[in-house]
Design a protein around this motif. Structure first.
Motif, PDB file in Angstrom:
ATOM      1  N   GLY A   1       0.900  -1.254  -0.125  1.00 53.97           N
ATOM      2  CA  GLY A   1      -0.057   0.092   0.129  1.00 53.97           C
ATOM      3  C   GLY A   1       0.583   1.201  -0.323  1.00 53.97           C
ATOM      4  O   GLY A   1       1.985   1.386  -0.408  1.00 53.97           O
ATOM      5  N   PRO A   2       0.440   2.111   0.627  1.00 54.82           N
ATOM      6  CA  PRO A   2       1.321   3.515   0.844  1.00 54.82           C
ATOM      7  C   PRO A   2       2.667   3.714   1.182  1.00 54.82           C
ATOM      8  O   PRO A   2       3.612   4.090   0.848  1.00 54.82           O
ATOM      9  CB  PRO A   2       0.528   4.702   2.099  1.00 54.82           C
ATOM     10  CG  PRO A   2      -0.809   3.395   2.496  1.00 54.82           C
ATOM     11  CD  PRO A   2      -0.798   2.116   1.606  1.00 54.82           C
ATOM     12  N   ARG A   3       2.893   2.450   1.493  1.00 57.83           N
ATOM     13  CA  ARG A   3       4.701   2.184   2.315  1.00 57.83           C
ATOM     14  C   ARG A   3       5.397   1.328   0.995  1.00 57.83           C
ATOM     15  O   ARG A   3       6.730   1.644   0.985  1.00 57.83           O
ATOM     16  CB  ARG A   3       5.032   0.875   2.854  1.00 57.83           C
ATOM     17  CG  ARG A   3       4.029   1.658   4.656  1.00 57.83           C
ATOM     18  CD  ARG A   3       4.705   0.264   5.805  1.00 57.83           C
ATOM     19  NE  ARG A   3       3.625  -0.808   5.578  1.00 57.83           N
ATOM     20  CZ  ARG A   3       3.947  -1.583   5.541  1.00 57.83           C
ATOM     21  NH1 ARG A   3       5.664  -2.514   5.700  1.00 57.83           N
ATOM     22  NH2 ARG A   3       3.238  -2.839   5.237  1.00 57.83           N
ATOM     23  N   SER A   4       4.505   1.252   0.202  1.00 59.47           N
ATOM     24  CA  SER A   4       5.871   1.278  -1.604  1.00 59.47           C
ATOM     25  C   SER A   4       5.719   2.085  -1.806  1.00 59.47           C
ATOM     26  O   SER A   4       7.124   2.750  -2.545  1.00 59.47           O
ATOM     27  CB  SER A   4       4.809   0.487  -2.091  1.00 59.47           C
ATOM     28  OG  SER A   4       3.497   1.376  -2.983  1.00 59.47           O
ATOM     29  N   ALA A   5       5.394   3.622  -0.960  1.00 58.02           N
ATOM     30  CA  ALA A   5       6.141   5.268  -1.830  1.00 58.02           C
ATOM     31  C   ALA A   5       7.310   5.282  -1.424  1.00 58.02           C
ATOM     32  O   ALA A   5       7.843   4.743  -0.668  1.00 58.02           O
ATOM     33  CB  ALA A   5       5.279   5.944  -1.732  1.00 58.02           C
ATOM     34  N   GLY A   6       8.638   6.077  -2.073  1.00 54.19           N
ATOM     35  CA  GLY A   6       9.405   6.319  -1.918  1.00 54.19           C
ATOM     36  C   GLY A   6      10.564   5.364  -1.888  1.00 54.19           C
ATOM     37  O   GLY A   6      12.054   5.638  -1.676  1.00 54.19           O
ATOM     38  N   HIS A   7      10.164   4.384  -2.986  1.00 54.76           N
ATOM     39  CA  HIS A   7      10.840   2.984  -3.671  1.00 54.76           C
ATOM     40  C   HIS A   7      11.044   3.584  -4.712  1.00 54.76           C
ATOM     41  O   HIS A   7       9.584   3.509  -5.434  1.00 54.76           O
ATOM     42  CB  HIS A   7      10.973   2.107  -3.507  1.00 54.76           C
ATOM     43  CG  HIS A   7      11.209   2.127  -1.317  1.00 54.76           C
ATOM     44  ND1 HIS A   7      12.192   1.900  -1.070  1.00 54.76           N
ATOM     45  CD2 HIS A   7      10.018   2.181  -0.338  1.00 54.76           C
ATOM     46  CE1 HIS A   7      11.825   1.796   0.931  1.00 54.76           C
ATOM     47  NE2 HIS A   7      10.505   2.292   0.639  1.00 54.76           N
TER      48      HIS A   7
END
Ligand code: ADP
Ligand code: MG
Length: 221
Positions: free
Chosen positions: A184-190
């Motif tokens: 989910g949102p934790r995939s952002a930033g990579h």
């Protein structure tokens, strides 16, 4: 680009993937399961072996189809079927439009067919944080260069630059397809690993078209 040039593309991609396998795996460890570098290294090693085994009278189309088949059968993960399909579709498009020697338009049609194959199989759109985010700008840049009268090397360079920028553009995105979407949102930033490997594949194409593809089929050399 002739069959020898197509074979050099596969070999050079295998080389770049192997040199970057640890980085690809690290990217995949951040938002996936950490196997992308290993998957692709195994797949492109098999692709090189399949291409090396082709007879001397082969064509660019047959080179890409052989590479795609090997990748489908030897690469694990989501990326194996996707890249294998891409190469097979590219090869099939070349069998229709290109002969022994591809021009810039035929290679463009092949890249477009590869993208269509990936999207048909994976159902990812631009912005879903996948290899599609590198492949779409690559194809768009290639076609724009072609329309502007660029030669095959300049078209491929435009595609490589488009893919690199497209890959970078995945960093802030939230994944909507594949394993990374589970975060989910934790995939952002990579950076998306598949977008990163697509950029390598297009970089390899730019490198080999810049060298020129005029020499004869050289088998496994
Ligand atoms: P897996 O996720 O099964 O471990 P890999 O690690 O080899 O497979 O490949 C992951 C990459 O595959 C992702 O970074 C993404 O770019 C790409 N990918 C995953 N699912 C799709 C899809 N449905 N469409 C396009 N690309 C996808
Ligand atoms: Mg993975």
């Amino acid at each position: 680009m002739n069959a020898a040039g197509a074979a050099r593309w596969i070999r050079h991609t295998a080389h770049l993937v192997s040199a970057d396998a640890e980085r690809l795996t690290r990217l995949d460890a951040a938002i996936g399961d950490g196997d992308h570098g290993l998957n692709l290294d195994r797949g492109f090693t098999a692709a090189v072996a399949a291409v090396d085994a082709l007879p001397g009278d082969t064509t660019p189309a047959k080179v890409l189809i052989a590479a795609g088949r090997a990748i489908v059968s030897k690469t694990g993960g989501a990326s194996g079927p996707l890249y294998g399909t891409a190469l097979r579709r590219a090869g099939k498009a070349l069998a229709e439009t290109g002969g022994d020697e591809l021009d810039a338009a035929a290679l463009g049609a092949a890249l477009t067919a590869a993208l269509e194959g990936v999207q048909e199989l994976g159902q990812a759109a631009e912005g879903d944080k996948t290899m599609v985010d590198a492949l779409v700008p690559a194809v768009t840049a290639y076609e724009a260069a072609l329309a502007g009268g660029a030669d095959i090397a300049a078209c491929a360079r435009a595609a490589a630059d488009g893919a690199a920028q497209g890959a970078e553009s995945t960093v802030p995105l939230q994944a909507r397809k594949g394993r990374a979407s589970y975060l989910g949102p934790r995939s952002a930033g990579h950076l998306d690993p598949g977008a990163a490997s697509t950029a390598l594949i297009l970089r390899a194409l730019a490198d080999v078209t810049m060298e020129g593809g005029g020499d004869a089929w050289s088998g496994s050399s």
